[in-house]
Design an enzyme around this catalytic site. Structure first.
Site, PDB file in Angstrom:
ATOM      1  N   LEU A 142       1.479  -1.126  -0.042  1.00 33.84           N
ATOM      2  CA  LEU A 142      -0.167  -0.294  -0.068  1.00 33.84           C
ATOM      3  C   LEU A 142       1.197   1.095   0.013  1.00 33.84           C
ATOM      4  CD1 LEU A 142      -2.599  -0.888   2.514  1.00 33.84           C
ATOM      5  CD2 LEU A 142      -2.601  -1.335   0.263  1.00 33.84           C
ATOM      6  N   ASP A 157       0.813  -9.482  -4.778  1.00 37.75           N
ATOM      7  CA  ASP A 157       1.600  -8.945  -4.431  1.00 37.75           C
ATOM      8  C   ASP A 157       1.556  -7.698  -5.178  1.00 37.75           C
ATOM      9  OD1 ASP A 157       4.137  -8.399  -4.245  1.00 37.75           O
ATOM     10  OD2 ASP A 157       5.051  -9.669  -5.200  1.00 37.75           O
ATOM     11  N   HIS A 180       4.199   1.251  -8.926  1.00 37.64           N
ATOM     12  CA  HIS A 180       5.465   2.203  -8.752  1.00 37.64           C
ATOM     13  C   HIS A 180       4.580   3.536  -9.824  1.00 37.64           C
ATOM     14  CE1 HIS A 180       8.004  -0.518  -7.490  1.00 37.64           C
ATOM     15  NE2 HIS A 180       7.810  -1.638  -8.263  1.00 37.64           N
TER      16      HIS A 180
END
Length: 434
Positions: free
Chosen positions: A59, A303, A307
């Site tokens: 997060l 997962d 980004h």
């Protein structure tokens, strides 16, 4: 609280039934229910699953709010059908002490879109030198039960032993990122034909398998619980299968991207496909699917790793590793497991809700879709098929490896303790789902 009458829904893919959600629970299930509800939903053709539980979510908050926040991450989770996520510890500052895990826990409560369970770091600063404040994090308001240095491996055997000894005392679990660092220095992708042809340093399967082999033996020796993060190789599957056959308390997860994509995608040198562990071969993909089907692999975990564009839209060698996955996970599982006949919807509920909740020792999540149970539910349309576009994502980042792919299914609605967090595929305005 708002009450909902969901008509003609298929619980776990079964015959159409009606569900009445009131006061935070599944109040009634039947056919032709005539109860008065605030909201009436015609769910014909939709499948009801228990709310999904993710064991592995990044997060980013605190520290990297430009890539994701707890709010945007939990909104993405809700749009993906999740009602609980485990937030990994590689924040800035690291979630290695009670103050940080309590902050993340409170931010999750404030967001209201799903339950947030902070994962505590195993070592201080994820540096692998000394144990973090495991007991303090467990005793904090966050009640941490899962500990992981994910992103880095706890490669020191003595430290790993000490962590396993601690979690045994609190019925917790260490979730290991299995990567022998000395075998993966400078690694850029799976070691194999593609890495050789591209002339890039490879990440050998044995670097994952060696750590898993060591750790299942340690867990057995101590009688402790071990969870293996993002399993990616055929050899890793065999080690976990062997450990389970011995009766050892070992569990494992697989990501959606490792169930669908192979290292052939890397030939494009598009860094959206750069991830740790790397995409492997088709042989590995098929082994992972078979292991998820037979229960050797317990759970699908996203997962989810947001980004910034600048960290992905650059040369492969300097690009960040990781992919977003919360909003596409259920569709990928339908594509790879349901439509291939490897799992039915009951199996999907088991691998994406029941078992993850049990591994994380959650109460109120991963429960059966039954009268009296908390109304943590997802309504899913398996008949839909569409092209993935990041433009509609709730996550703050856009680094999806599935962009442009046609995938089946979409989430129609998500309910957290009886309050809609998503309705008609869109985020709901929350009134009391905190």
């Amino acid at each position: 609280m708002t009450s909902y009458l969901i008509r003609n829904a298929q619980i776990l893919g079964g015959a159409p039934q009606d569900l009445f959600l009131a006061d935070g629970v599944v109040a009634e299930i039947g056919t032709g229910l005539t109860v008065e509800a605030d909201v009436d939903i015609d769910a014909r053709g939709l499948i009801v699953l228990p709310g999904l539980v993710d064991l592995h979510t990044h997060l980013r908050q605190p520290g990297k709010e430009d890539a994701e926040t707890v709010l945007t991450g939990t909104q993405a989770a809700a749009k993906g059908g999740y009602t609980a996520v485990h937030a990994m510890a590689n924040t800035t500052p690291t979630a290695d002490n009670p103050a940080v895990v309590e902050l993340v826990h409170q931010l999750g409560k404030d967001s209201g879109y799903c339950d947030v369970h902070p994962v505590g770091a195993v070592t201080v600063g994820l540096e692998g030198k000394e144990l973090a404040e495991l007991d303090g994090m467990h005793r904090s308001a966050a009640g941490v039960k899962v500990f992981s240095d994910d992103g880095k491996c706890v490669d020191d055997a003595a430290l790993m032993r000490a962590a396993l000894e601690y979690v045994k005392t609190v019925d917790g679990v260490v979730a290991q990122h299995a990567q022998e660092p000395r075998l993966t220095e400078g690694a850029q992708l799976n070691e194999g034909t593609v890495s050789a042809e591209l002339g890039l340093p490879g990440w050998p399967a044995v670097a994952e398998e060696a750590i898993i082999a060591r750790d299942v033996l340690l867990a057995s020796h101590l009688g402790a619980r071990l969870h293996v993060c993002h399993l990616s190789t055929k050899g890793s599957v065999e080690i976990v299968r062997w450990a389970k056959a011995q009766g050892w308390d070992v569990t494992a997860e697989v990501t959606p991207h490792h169930l669908l994509l192979t290292d052939e995608r890397v030939r494009t040198e598009d860094a959206v496909f750069k991830v740790n562990p790397p995409l492997r071969t088709q042989e590995d993909v098929l082994a992972l699917r078979a292991a998820l089907a037979d229960g050797t692999i317990d759970a699908v975990a996203t997962d989810h790793a947001p980004h910034l564009d600048a960290d992905k839209d650059c040369a492969w060698a300097v690009a960040a590793m990781g992919m977003v996955g919360l909003e596409t996970a259920l569709s990928v599982v339908q594509e790879t497991m349901v439509e291939t006949g490897l799992l039915n919807w009951e199996g999907v509920a088991d691998r994406m809700s029941h078992r993850p909740a049990r591994i994380g020792r959650l109460t109120g999540q991963g429960r059966p879709v039954s009268v009296g149970e908390p109304a943590n539910l997802v309504l899913f349309d398996p008949g839909y098929r569409g092209t993935v576009t990041a433009d509609t994502f709730a996550t703050r980042s856009r680094n999806t490896p599935f962009k442009g792919l046609e995938l089946p299914g979409r989430v129609h609605a998500t309910f957290l303790r009886g309050e809609a967090t998503v309705l008609a595929g869109e985020l709901a305005e929350l009134g009391g789902a905190k």
